[in-house]
Design an enzyme around this catalytic site. Structure first.
Site, PDB file in Angstrom:
ATOM      1  N   PRO A 212       0.831  -1.212   0.000  1.00  0.00           N
ATOM      2  CA  PRO A 212       0.000   0.000   0.000  1.00  0.00           C
ATOM      3  C   PRO A 212       0.864   1.260   0.000  1.00  0.00           C
ATOM      4  CG  PRO A 212       0.042  -0.966   2.194  1.00  0.00           C
ATOM      5  CD  PRO A 212       0.795  -1.912   1.310  1.00  0.00           C
ATOM      6  N   ASP A 380       5.545   2.605   2.591  1.00  0.00           N
ATOM      7  CA  ASP A 380       4.684   1.435   2.786  1.00  0.00           C
ATOM      8  C   ASP A 380       3.829   1.709   4.019  1.00  0.00           C
ATOM      9  OD1 ASP A 380       3.505  -0.997   3.404  1.00  0.00           O
ATOM     10  OD2 ASP A 380       5.320  -2.181   3.048  1.00  0.00           O
ATOM     11  N   HIS A 381       2.529   1.876   3.806  1.00  0.00           N
ATOM     12  CA  HIS A 381       1.652   2.280   4.903  1.00  0.00           C
ATOM     13  C   HIS A 381       1.488   1.188   5.956  1.00  0.00           C
ATOM     14  CE1 HIS A 381      -1.073   5.010   6.796  1.00  0.00           C
ATOM     15  NE2 HIS A 381      -1.184   5.777   5.721  1.00  0.00           N
ATOM     16  N   ARG A 382       1.915  -0.015   5.673  1.00  0.00           N
ATOM     17  CA  ARG A 382       1.880  -1.068   6.684  1.00  0.00           C
ATOM     18  C   ARG A 382       2.962  -0.855   7.737  1.00  0.00           C
ATOM     19  NH1 ARG A 382       2.533  -6.126   2.753  1.00  0.00           N
ATOM     20  NH2 ARG A 382       4.316  -4.768   2.224  1.00  0.00           N
TER      21      ARG A 382
END
Length: 411
Positions: A212, A380-382
């Protein structure tokens, strides 16, 4: 009762006819009036219709065969019936009458060139018809609908009719469609990917579809960076070398940006290894400068140059591209102002660097021209959220205002 299909005669002096194409195949069930095949004489091409209902059987002549007028070339039989073992040729006296006997089944598609006086009214009407009979024909249930003239033209031009889409409202392929297809440039032959290109395609696809991404953009003043490079020697140190050193040192304050996504968990890396994206013949590779936060600028420049030379010559070693924890990709030398980069998993971020160019900005409330550079951070939004990524960009912008202090350890 079996019905013979004979080679028709269109002119009084005609002795033979050439089979252009069978529009039905042996074993097909046909109805009276359906087109069975196309026959060519020295003056016209005709369509031969079925004289009765039945199953096409006992086909004796194939496409390209030249057959005497009146000779039986196939049979129409009842379901389960076998065609006669030895088809009988029509007697010579009957050949002249074949055209009249089969007048309805044999329809001309091209006007006859027989201009002798005294032609019958029927032949005059036939010659007045358009040259292309657009009644569709087909070889089977899965074959495309196509006019007889278009089918013959496709064979002459070597065009695959299964690749043509008919432009008529009913979808039938016409001769104009065939001519357009014949004039179209040939489709490009797919090239085989090298190992590097294939790996890059696989990795970027995996990253773009599974990670993401989010993007943050920041314009920074590169004046101090330019000055430091000139002080250190522009032929020895590049802007990329300085960015490697600065980014690595700023990352010590932002461990989440240097982390990796590992099997559903965030893993903080103990070392800061900057991967520098380098263009090679068939793609892009990331050459790694390990422990860049603890390495001096001269050593960073030396390692980066050595890695660049090996990458260009195709001699990178496995260790040269392993262990990266953060990537920098710089397209400034290609006059790119800004771009979004794709993260290299399992890394959490990548920094895209645009060119340094003079722009008019507001400085102390007044317009001023300054050398500006656009940085785009992909995250990376994680692993990291937008706020923490923004703090990293803020600190990097501060470092670019005083790069010497950060590189020398006092930033």
């Amino acid at each position: 009762m079996a019905t013979s299909i004979v080679m028709p005669a269109l002119e009084m002096a005609q002795e033979t006819g050439k089979i252009v194409s069978w529009l039905k195949k042996e074993g097909d069930t046909v109805s009276k009036g359906e087109i069975l095949l196309e026959v060519e004489t020295d003056k016209a091409v005709v369509e031969v219709e079925a004289a009765a209902d039945g199953v096409l059987a006992g086909v004796k002549s194939r496409e390209g065969d030249v057959v005497p007028v009146g000779q039986t070339i196939a049979w129409l039989v009842s379901p389960g019936e076998q065609p006669p073992a030895e088809p009988l040729a029509a007697p010579p006296a009957a050949r002249a009458a074949v055209g009249a006997l089969r007048g309805a089944p044999a329809r001309q598609r091209a006007a006859s060139t027989d201009d002798r006086p005294g032609r019958s009214a029927e032949r005059q009407r036939d010659s007045a018809q358009p040259q292309e009979n657009t009644a569709p024909t087909e070889l089977g249930s899965n074959s495309p609908q196509i006019s007889p003239k278009a089918r013959r033209l496709a064979k002459e031009k070597g065009v695959d009719i299964t690749k043509i889409v008919g432009t008529r409202p009913d979808g039938v392929i016409t001769s104009e469609d065939v001519l357009k297809a014949a004039a179209a440039p040939p489709a490009a032959t797919p090239s085989t990917l090298s190992a590097v290109a294939r790996l890059m395609a696989e990795r970027t696809t995996q990253s773009w579809t599974q990670v993401p991404h989010f993007f943050l953009v920041r314009d920074v003043d590169a004046g101090a960076l330019i000055d430091l490079r000139e002080t250190l020697g522009s032929k020895t140190v590049t802007h990329t070398d300085l960015l490697v050193a600065l980014v690595a040192r700023v990352l010590t304050k932002h461990p989440k940006l240097n982390a990796t996504w590992d099997s559903g968990a965030i893993r903080l890396n103990s070392s800061i290894n900057i991967s520098v994206a380098m263009a090679v013949q068939d793609g892009v590779v990331g050459a790694v400068i390990p422990n860049a936060d603890k390495t001096g600028i001269t050593e960073i420049a030396s390692q980066r140059k050595e890695l660049t030379d090996r990458a260009r010559n195709g001699r990178l070693r496995p260790g040269d591209v392993a262990g990266g924890t953060f990537t920098i990709t710089n397209l400034g030398m290609y006059n790119v102002d800004a771009f979004n980069a794709i993260i290299a998993p399992p890394q959490a971020a990548i920094l895209a660097v645009g060119r340094i160019a003079d722009r008019v900005i507001a400085l102390n409330g007044q317009p001023a021209v300054r050398p500006m550079m656009t940085l785009t951070l992909s995250g990376d939004h994680r692993v990291v959220d937008g706020a923490r990524a923004a703090l990293f960009l803020n600190d990097l912008a501060d470092a670019l205002r005083t790069p010497g202090q950060w590189i020398n350890g006092s930033g």
